[in-house]
Motif scaffolding. Structure first.
Motif, short mmCIF file in Angstrom:
data_model
loop_
_atom_site.label_atom_id
_atom_site.label_comp_id
_atom_site.label_asym_id
_atom_site.label_seq_id
_atom_site.Cartn_x
_atom_site.Cartn_y
_atom_site.Cartn_z
N THR A 195 41.36 47.83 42.65
CA THR A 195 40.34 48.86 42.88
C THR A 195 40.00 48.92 44.36
OG1 THR A 195 39.42 48.33 40.69
CG2 THR A 195 38.06 49.67 42.17
N PRO A 196 40.55 49.87 45.09
CA PRO A 196 40.21 49.99 46.52
C PRO A 196 38.75 50.41 46.70
CG PRO A 196 42.17 51.28 45.95
CD PRO A 196 41.50 50.90 44.67
N LYS A 197 38.02 49.67 47.52
CA LYS A 197 36.64 50.02 47.82
C LYS A 197 36.51 50.22 49.33
CE LYS A 197 34.47 47.87 43.80
NZ LYS A 197 33.39 46.96 43.31
N ARG A 198 36.15 51.44 49.70
CA ARG A 198 36.11 51.80 51.11
C ARG A 198 34.93 51.14 51.82
NH1 ARG A 198 35.53 57.74 51.61
NH2 ARG A 198 33.31 57.33 51.42
N GLY A 199 35.23 50.52 52.94
CA GLY A 199 34.19 49.96 53.80
C GLY A 199 34.19 50.69 55.13
N VAL A 200 33.01 51.09 55.58
CA VAL A 200 32.86 51.77 56.87
C VAL A 200 31.94 50.94 57.74
CG1 VAL A 200 32.11 53.87 58.05
CG2 VAL A 200 33.12 54.02 55.76
#
Length: 345
Positions: free
Chosen positions: A201-206
């Motif tokens: 599950t890719p979880k975007r971090g900014v």
């Protein structure tokens, strides 16, 4: 970095697939075995500074990652080695004071299960709590990726590790195209298609980078009630990092609204961030990465279902910089056991 390939010898050959911190740490430990009985090659579609590891904050802390018993072992090893590196200066690592706050709830066992690894751990009280219901403080290693990744690459070159830059669509494709004795799979989010792991599950971090500020250097201040509400400030020598997103997506784009929310969440907890003016007017850079999360937890195991043995080492979520050394050590043990050379460990 100019990627190169050394001429292969007739000895056994181990391929490390992936060049984030998880993959490079495995390559380094494998290549550092005295009189190592195999060639080591790193294969990756991207190398530093273009990996997810390069855009991370680099602060040690085993949060939102499973299974807890193994995470404790791997993170303890990584912390111990990192603290040694501070003393030896072999790698660019420093220490940082970490404060974690919980705005509307008390700290739970899930938040504190690793406190025995931090000798100076304490719970905050009174004015220390910044208006939150609970908080804790401990010292942890800070490993700046912009310094550590190039340093590690240089050491790998000195150890005569080979590098191949190419995108791998599937593990069988790699195995059939490059002769090898064993593959260490450190593909992170790409495990979705490389080994068809539907649980990835890719979880975007900014993260938002502001100019460095002595008021925050050596400090990490987080609000960690849950993964979705997470906000954090990391005061590094080169910049102040603000973060706090965790969106399930393969999309590596952000919006002005999302950037504004990251800054607002941090200013709410840390009002002194605005002492030198609106942080939104002082943005130096934005960095975006996809955290390789996996509901089943980290996958670190030996797999005999392919034509050659494969050691999987992926699914570290946002804790790659907390677990990399301990996981690599386990990979070394499995590799030597599998290739029949236990005595070299």
């Amino acid at each position: 970095w100019v990627v190169h390939v050394n001429k292969m010898s007739n000895q056994k050959h181990v391929i490390v697939l992936g060049a984030g911190i998880i993959g490079l740490a495995c390559a380094y430990q494998l290549a550092s075995i005295p009189g190592r009985p195999f060639e080591v090659t790193v294969v990756a579609k991207e190398f530093t500074p273009y990996t997810t590891s390069d855009v991370a904050g680099g602060v040690w802390g085993p949060i939102f990652v499973f299974p807890k018993d193994k995470v404790l072992k791997w993170s303890a090893k990584t912390k111990d080695e990192s603290m040694k590196h501070i003393q030896t200066k072999e790698f660019p690592v420093s220490s940082m004071k970490v404060q974690v706050f919980f705005r509307e709830r008390e700290a739970e066992p899930e938040d504190t299960y690793f406190q025995h690894l931090c000798p100076d751990w304490k719970f905050l009280s009174g004015e220390e709590l910044r208006g939150c219901k609970a908080g804790m403080e401990y010292t942890a290693p800070l490993t700046p990726p912009n310094l550590y990744m190039p340093c590690l690459m240089a050491k790998l070159r000195d150890l005569k590790v080979n590098f191949v830059q190419r995108e791998v669509k599937s593990l069988p494709d790699l195995i059939s195209s490059i002769p090898s004795s064993l593959v260490v799979n450190c593909t992170g989010v790409d495990a979705q298609y490389v080994v068809n792991d539907k649980g990835m599950t890719p979880k975007r971090g900014v993260i938002v980078c502001l100019p460095s500020d002595p008021a925050f250097t050596g400090k990490c201040i987080e609000e960690g009630s849950n993964e979705e509400s997470l906000s954090y400030l990391i005061g590094r020598e080169d910049c102040v990092i603000l973060g706090g997103t965790c969106n399930v997506t393969n999309n590596k784009l952000t919006t002005l609204s999302e950037i504004g929310k990251i800054i607002d969440k941090n200013v709410k907890l840390i009002p002194e961030l605005a002492a030198k003016g609106d942080p939104k007017e002082r943005i130096m850079a934005l960095k975006i990465g996809l955290r390789p999360t996996r509901p089943e937890g980290i996958r670190l195991e030996l797999d005999h279902s392919f034509d050659i043995p494969v050691i999987h080492n992926y699914g570290h979520g946002g804790s790659g910089w907390t677990l990399y050394w301990g996981c690599a050590e386990e990979v070394v043990g499995l590799t030597l056991q599998t290739l029949g050379d236990k005595a070299r460990l």
